[in-house]
Design a protein around this motif. Structure first.
Motif, PDB file in Angstrom:
ATOM      1  N   LYS A  53       0.759  -1.188  -0.054  1.00  0.00           N
ATOM      2  CA  LYS A  53      -0.071   0.061  -0.080  1.00  0.00           C
ATOM      3  C   LYS A  53       0.841   1.105  -0.029  1.00  0.00           C
ATOM      4  O   LYS A  53       0.210   2.174  -0.420  1.00  0.00           O
ATOM      5  CB  LYS A  53      -0.720  -0.155   1.226  1.00  0.00           C
ATOM      6  N   MET A  78      -5.534  12.473  -2.407  1.00  0.00           N
ATOM      7  CA  MET A  78      -5.449  11.160  -2.280  1.00  0.00           C
ATOM      8  C   MET A  78      -5.027  10.577  -0.833  1.00  0.00           C
ATOM      9  O   MET A  78      -5.364   9.306  -0.481  1.00  0.00           O
ATOM     10  CB  MET A  78      -4.087  10.679  -3.031  1.00  0.00           C
ATOM     11  N   TRP A  80      -6.577  11.165   1.861  1.00  0.00           N
ATOM     12  CA  TRP A  80      -7.789  10.648   2.459  1.00  0.00           C
ATOM     13  C   TRP A  80      -8.256   9.196   2.358  1.00  0.00           C
ATOM     14  O   TRP A  80      -8.655   8.679   3.124  1.00  0.00           O
ATOM     15  CB  TRP A  80      -8.901  11.479   1.995  1.00  0.00           C
ATOM     16  N   LEU A  81      -7.798   8.616   1.337  1.00  0.00           N
ATOM     17  CA  LEU A  81      -7.739   7.110   1.465  1.00  0.00           C
ATOM     18  C   LEU A  81      -7.023   6.265   2.632  1.00  0.00           C
ATOM     19  O   LEU A  81      -7.526   5.369   3.113  1.00  0.00           O
ATOM     20  CB  LEU A  81      -7.232   6.552   0.002  1.00  0.00           C
ATOM     21  N   TYR A  82      -5.846   6.955   2.533  1.00  0.00           N
ATOM     22  CA  TYR A  82      -5.025   6.409   3.676  1.00  0.00           C
ATOM     23  C   TYR A  82      -5.730   6.677   5.043  1.00  0.00           C
ATOM     24  O   TYR A  82      -5.584   6.121   6.098  1.00  0.00           O
ATOM     25  CB  TYR A  82      -3.452   6.848   3.669  1.00  0.00           C
ATOM     26  N   ALA A  84      -8.880   7.262   5.494  1.00  0.00           N
ATOM     27  CA  ALA A  84     -10.190   6.305   5.834  1.00  0.00           C
ATOM     28  C   ALA A  84      -9.608   5.042   6.485  1.00  0.00           C
ATOM     29  O   ALA A  84     -10.138   4.460   7.377  1.00  0.00           O
ATOM     30  CB  ALA A  84     -10.646   6.107   4.696  1.00  0.00           C
ATOM     31  N   GLU A  85      -8.623   4.585   5.753  1.00  0.00           N
ATOM     32  CA  GLU A  85      -7.796   3.258   6.314  1.00  0.00           C
ATOM     33  C   GLU A  85      -7.626   3.178   7.815  1.00  0.00           C
ATOM     34  O   GLU A  85      -7.850   2.411   8.712  1.00  0.00           O
ATOM     35  CB  GLU A  85      -6.588   2.701   5.429  1.00  0.00           C
ATOM     36  N   CYS A 109      -1.573  11.470   8.177  1.00  0.00           N
ATOM     37  CA  CYS A 109      -2.584  11.939   6.872  1.00  0.00           C
ATOM     38  C   CYS A 109      -3.069  13.070   7.122  1.00  0.00           C
ATOM     39  O   CYS A 109      -3.076  14.104   6.222  1.00  0.00           O
ATOM     40  CB  CYS A 109      -3.447  11.120   6.872  1.00  0.00           C
TER      41      CYS A 109
END
Length: 156
Positions: A53, A78, A80-82, A84-85, A109
């Motif tokens: 990842k 981008m 924000w994908l991390y 969210a994870e 993040c």
């Protein structure tokens, strides 16, 4: 005339600080994700493929180091994908170490997002002031007199 989004020849201190914060938080996020998935708290003993990842996080490094405004913009989305994870794993992982690392990922993040937006805003404001000064100098030259030596008053 230079491109309005080009880095200034003598960068403002805020631009340099925001860039350093963005690069530092991105490098810290990469290191955290690798350490998390390979050694600290992997999903499977001995490490997991989830360490891959970090590959998308390595792509923007070159753009950040080259002052590319576009990179700061898409990285701020981008990240924000991390985030969210990190939020999901912070609340759902059974291991307390993994949940703590997810919280740290979420924090990094947020720092990266703030650094990117700070950098973008500072660069756009600096470009705007330079454009105003260049326009005033051009109009003064066309009218046949010297440009106003007094810079425009601050709007704020």
């Amino acid at each position: 005339m230079t491109h309005p989004f080009a880095p200034p020849s003598s960068p403002l201190p805020a631009i340099a600080r925001s860039r350093a914060l963005a690069v530092g938080s991105l490098l810290a996020l990469i290191a955290l994700c690798l350490a998390w998935e390979l050694w600290l708290a992997p999903l499977r003993p001995g490490g997991s493929w989830l360490a891959l990842k970090v590959l998308p996080l390595t792509i923007p490094l070159a753009g950040l180091l080259k002052h590319r405004m576009y990179t700061y913009r898409w990285l701020s989305l981008m990240v924000w994908l991390y985030a969210a994870e990190g939020a999901v794993r912070m609340t759902s992982d059974t291991s307390s170490l993994s949940a703590w690392l997810a919280g740290l990922e979420l924090l990094l993040c947020i720092v990266l997002f703030v650094a990117c937006t700070w950098h973008i805003r500072t660069r756009l404001r600096a470009a705007g002031k330079e454009a105003i000064a260049a326009d005033a100098a051009q109009r003064a030259a066309e009218a046949g007199y010297a440009a106003d030596p007094v810079p425009p008053a601050k709007t704020r």
